[in-house]
Design a protein around this motif. Structure first.
Motif, PDB file in Angstrom:
ATOM      1  N   ASN A  82       1.119  -1.297   0.616  1.00  0.00           N
ATOM      2  CA  ASN A  82      -0.452   0.051  -0.296  1.00  0.00           C
ATOM      3  C   ASN A  82       1.137   1.382  -0.229  1.00  0.00           C
ATOM      4  OD1 ASN A  82      -2.331  -1.577   0.414  1.00  0.00           O
ATOM      5  ND2 ASN A  82      -2.540  -1.113   2.628  1.00  0.00           N
ATOM      6  N   SER A  83       0.320   2.324  -0.832  1.00  0.00           N
ATOM      7  CA  SER A  83       1.041   3.936  -0.422  1.00  0.00           C
ATOM      8  C   SER A  83       1.086   4.708   0.729  1.00  0.00           C
ATOM      9  CB  SER A  83       0.617   4.514  -1.670  1.00  0.00           C
ATOM     10  OG  SER A  83      -0.665   5.074  -1.612  1.00  0.00           O
ATOM     11  N   VAL A  84       1.327   5.736   0.833  1.00  0.00           N
ATOM     12  CA  VAL A  84       1.131   6.069   1.640  1.00  0.00           C
ATOM     13  C   VAL A  84       0.980   7.907   1.315  1.00  0.00           C
ATOM     14  CG1 VAL A  84       3.608   6.326   3.697  1.00  0.00           C
ATOM     15  CG2 VAL A  84       1.204   6.775   4.524  1.00  0.00           C
ATOM     16  N   SER A  85      -0.668   8.713   1.946  1.00  0.00           N
ATOM     17  CA  SER A  85      -0.129  10.163   2.054  1.00  0.00           C
ATOM     18  C   SER A  85       1.042  10.925   2.875  1.00  0.00           C
ATOM     19  CB  SER A  85      -1.051  10.836   1.810  1.00  0.00           C
ATOM     20  OG  SER A  85      -0.606  12.031   1.523  1.00  0.00           O
ATOM     21  N   LEU A  86       1.852  11.076   3.487  1.00  0.00           N
ATOM     22  CA  LEU A  86       2.531  11.975   4.098  1.00  0.00           C
ATOM     23  C   LEU A  86       1.908  13.309   3.804  1.00  0.00           C
ATOM     24  CD1 LEU A  86       4.756  12.229   6.547  1.00  0.00           C
ATOM     25  CD2 LEU A  86       6.730  12.988   4.505  1.00  0.00           C
ATOM     26  N   ASP A  87       1.511  13.582   4.970  1.00  0.00           N
ATOM     27  CA  ASP A  87       0.192  15.400   4.875  1.00  0.00           C
ATOM     28  C   ASP A  87       1.038  16.417   5.709  1.00  0.00           C
ATOM     29  OD1 ASP A  87      -2.031  13.145   4.045  1.00  0.00           O
ATOM     30  OD2 ASP A  87      -2.565  13.248   5.586  1.00  0.00           O
ATOM     31  N   SER A  88       1.998  16.094   6.876  1.00  0.00           N
ATOM     32  CA  SER A  88       3.141  16.814   7.770  1.00  0.00           C
ATOM     33  C   SER A  88       3.633  15.786   8.090  1.00  0.00           C
ATOM     34  CB  SER A  88       2.691  18.053   8.172  1.00  0.00           C
ATOM     35  OG  SER A  88       2.199  17.543   9.437  1.00  0.00           O
ATOM     36  N   VAL A  89       5.197  16.843   8.542  1.00  0.00           N
ATOM     37  CA  VAL A  89       6.648  17.005   9.838  1.00  0.00           C
ATOM     38  C   VAL A  89       6.720  18.248  10.700  1.00  0.00           C
ATOM     39  CG1 VAL A  89       8.621  15.449   9.727  1.00  0.00           C
ATOM     40  CG2 VAL A  89       7.063  14.407   8.123  1.00  0.00           C
ATOM     41  N   LYS A  90       6.782  17.945  11.467  1.00  0.00           N
ATOM     42  CA  LYS A  90       6.433  19.439  12.059  1.00  0.00           C
ATOM     43  C   LYS A  90       7.273  19.226  13.262  1.00  0.00           C
ATOM     44  CE  LYS A  90       3.220  22.725   9.753  1.00  0.00           C
ATOM     45  NZ  LYS A  90       2.754  22.959   9.627  1.00  0.00           N
ATOM     46  N   PHE A  91       7.653  20.108  13.658  1.00  0.00           N
ATOM     47  CA  PHE A  91       8.364  20.422  15.672  1.00  0.00           C
ATOM     48  C   PHE A  91       7.773  20.957  16.210  1.00  0.00           C
ATOM     49  CE2 PHE A  91      11.357  19.050  12.459  1.00  0.00           C
ATOM     50  CZ  PHE A  91      12.793  18.039  12.996  1.00  0.00           C
ATOM     51  N   ARG A  92       7.560  20.823  17.469  1.00  0.00           N
ATOM     52  CA  ARG A  92       7.215  21.757  18.871  1.00  0.00           C
ATOM     53  C   ARG A  92       7.427  21.744  19.782  1.00  0.00           C
ATOM     54  NH1 ARG A  92       1.438  19.079  19.680  1.00  0.00           N
ATOM     55  NH2 ARG A  92       0.995  20.688  17.552  1.00  0.00           N
ATOM     56  N   ASN A  93       7.746  22.747  20.559  1.00  0.00           N
ATOM     57  CA  ASN A  93       8.350  23.023  21.894  1.00  0.00           C
ATOM     58  C   ASN A  93       9.889  23.698  21.673  1.00  0.00           C
ATOM     59  OD1 ASN A  93       5.822  22.957  22.967  1.00  0.00           O
ATOM     60  ND2 ASN A  93       6.260  21.007  23.159  1.00  0.00           N
ATOM     61  N   LEU A  94       9.508  24.076  20.212  1.00  0.00           N
ATOM     62  CA  LEU A  94      11.159  24.477  19.864  1.00  0.00           C
ATOM     63  C   LEU A  94      11.156  25.862  20.495  1.00  0.00           C
ATOM     64  CD1 LEU A  94      12.250  22.588  16.819  1.00  0.00           C
ATOM     65  CD2 LEU A  94      12.453  21.912  19.181  1.00  0.00           C
ATOM     66  N   MET A  95      13.264  25.919  20.342  1.00  0.00           N
ATOM     67  CA  MET A  95      13.736  27.358  20.490  1.00  0.00           C
ATOM     68  C   MET A  95      13.732  27.602  18.945  1.00  0.00           C
ATOM     69  SD  MET A  95      17.370  27.730  22.369  1.00  0.00           S
ATOM     70  CE  MET A  95      17.372  27.555  23.671  1.00  0.00           C
ATOM     71  N   VAL A  96      13.040  28.770  19.299  1.00  0.00           N
ATOM     72  CA  VAL A  96      12.566  29.560  17.829  1.00  0.00           C
ATOM     73  C   VAL A  96      13.434  30.295  17.372  1.00  0.00           C
ATOM     74  CG1 VAL A  96      10.459  28.112  17.639  1.00  0.00           C
ATOM     75  CG2 VAL A  96      10.812  30.773  18.437  1.00  0.00           C
ATOM     76  N   CYS A  97      13.652  31.072  17.814  1.00  0.00           N
ATOM     77  CA  CYS A  97      14.726  32.446  18.093  1.00  0.00           C
ATOM     78  C   CYS A  97      15.493  32.153  18.821  1.00  0.00           C
ATOM     79  CB  CYS A  97      13.872  33.426  17.557  1.00  0.00           C
ATOM     80  SG  CYS A  97      12.889  34.544  18.865  1.00  0.00           S
ATOM     81  N   GLY A  98      16.940  33.049  18.230  1.00  0.00           N
ATOM     82  CA  GLY A  98      17.643  33.888  18.385  1.00  0.00           C
ATOM     83  C   GLY A  98      19.166  34.487  17.917  1.00  0.00           C
ATOM     84  N   ASP A  99      20.779  35.116  18.379  1.00  0.00           N
ATOM     85  CA  ASP A  99      21.477  35.966  18.323  1.00  0.00           C
ATOM     86  C   ASP A  99      22.146  34.653  18.443  1.00  0.00           C
ATOM     87  OD1 ASP A  99      19.886  37.798  17.923  1.00  0.00           O
ATOM     88  OD2 ASP A  99      19.776  38.661  19.818  1.00  0.00           O
ATOM     89  N   ALA A 100      23.155  34.724  17.246  1.00  0.00           N
ATOM     90  CA  ALA A 100      24.538  34.133  17.111  1.00  0.00           C
ATOM     91  C   ALA A 100      25.404  34.262  17.069  1.00  0.00           C
ATOM     92  CB  ALA A 100      24.433  32.760  15.569  1.00  0.00           C
TER      93      ALA A 100
END
Length: 342
Positions: free
Chosen positions: A181-199
């Protein structure tokens, strides 16, 4: 940690071997990428070397007779042609008054980021703001430092910058383990991450590069991994879909959003998929529970600079989703973990 320096041609920059401290010649730049490993072909998005039209932004100070002044304050240096030649304007010149003089340079690539000189005491420091919710900030951010002392044999030689990766590379590979059988990949995401900052890029006490991340913020929104649609989302039986590289802020994976340290608020991988003939399914994995590929036991509790993390997601249509991770020094795949069911 082993490193490979790729030095690029600097045709067009004048230099001699017997310069005296009072002579003045143009400051020229050469650049290479400091890679942790380079024995596998480069994956899309990961920089192995600079090419024509690449850029970096440079900041520089010079200290003459104990007095420090600004020389470069955010000048864009651009690559041209092949072999690569680096150019900027207006061209600056070396000035030396004694062998105790020195020049400091900090460079960030690519140019055009939110990069600025930091107004702090001590060594020259530069910061670049990154927000992973912005598509434009999904880039291989590189940083370099260089100090030129007046007591070297050729103080007006090309400034050869060695760049290092300032982010972590995260890749997702989805495998349809079904034989029918085939499969449809709808989304892969990340949650609760560090989303912004200064290098932050500066020098340590021994004038070596000292990269770090400051002013970071973590929140619970889902980021990166936008959904697939149409034929791009369909994975035939036995086939594999490889998601483009995401460049993430290096961070702890065992820290929660908000107070309390609840596991429910720790960084997660979220997969939505639809098996052929079935309704949509959703699976989640707490990232800190995925163990190291080195021994199959130790949890991976952080993403660090210059490392690449490849998450292999196997769609087991008869028994859930299996996740395993391969941790490498940026490009080379060394080993893999046992599978983890979610």
């Amino acid at each position: 940690m082993a490193a490979v320096l790729i030095t690029l041609s600097m045709a067009g920059c004048k230099g001699t071997l017997d310069l005296t401290p009072m002579q003045s010649e143009s400051i020229c730049f050469g650049a290479g990428s400091m890679l942790l490993r380079d024995d596998e072909p480069t994956r899309a998005g990961l920089k192995e070397s600079f090419e024509a039209t690449d850029t970096f932004i440079v900041y520089g100070d010079r200290t003459l007779s104990g007095v420090t002044s600004t020389l470069f304050d955010g000048v864009t240096v651009t690559a041209y042609g092949g072999p690569v030649i680096w150019r900027y304007s207006p061209v600056k010149s070396w000035v030396w008054t004694s062998t105790s003089d020195h020049y400091d340079f900090v460079a960030i690539s690519p140019a055009g980021r939110q990069t600025s000189r930091m107004d702090i005491p001590g060594n020259l420091a530069v910061s670049t703001h990154i927000d992973i919710t912005r598509a434009a900030d999904n880039c291989d951010l590189l940083g370099a430092t260089y100090r030129r002392n007046g007591n070297v044999s050729n103080p007006q030689d090309t400034v050869r910058l060695s760049f290092m990766h300032l982010t972590s590379a995260v890749e997702v590979v989805v495998i349809n383990s079904s034989s029918t059988n085939s499969v449809s990949l709808d989304s892969v995401k990340f949650r609760n991450l560090m989303v912004c900052g200064d290098a932050k890029m500066t020098f340590d006490l021994y004038n070596n590069p000292s990269p770090s991340w400051i002013n970071t913020e973590r929140n619970s929104q889902s980021v990166r991994g936008t959904g697939w649609t149409g034929d791009d989302a369909s994975i035939a039986a036995g086939d594999t879909l490889r998601k483009p590289i995401d460049f993430m802020i290096p961070q702890r994976l065992d820290q929660a959003v908000g107070s309390g340290g609840l596991e429910a608020n720790m960084p997660r991988l979220i997969i939505k998929y639809t098996p052929q003939g079935q309704s949509q399914k959703e699976a989640e994995k707490v990232l800190k529970d995925i163990v190291s590929d080195a021994d199959g036991v130790t949890p991976i509790t952080s993403w660090v600079m210059g490392k690449k993390y490849t998450y292999y997601i196997s769609m087991r249509l008869d028994g859930g989703v299996l996740v395993r991770v391969v941790t490498t020094d940026w490009e080379t795949i060394d080993a893999e973990t046992p599978g983890l069911l979610i």
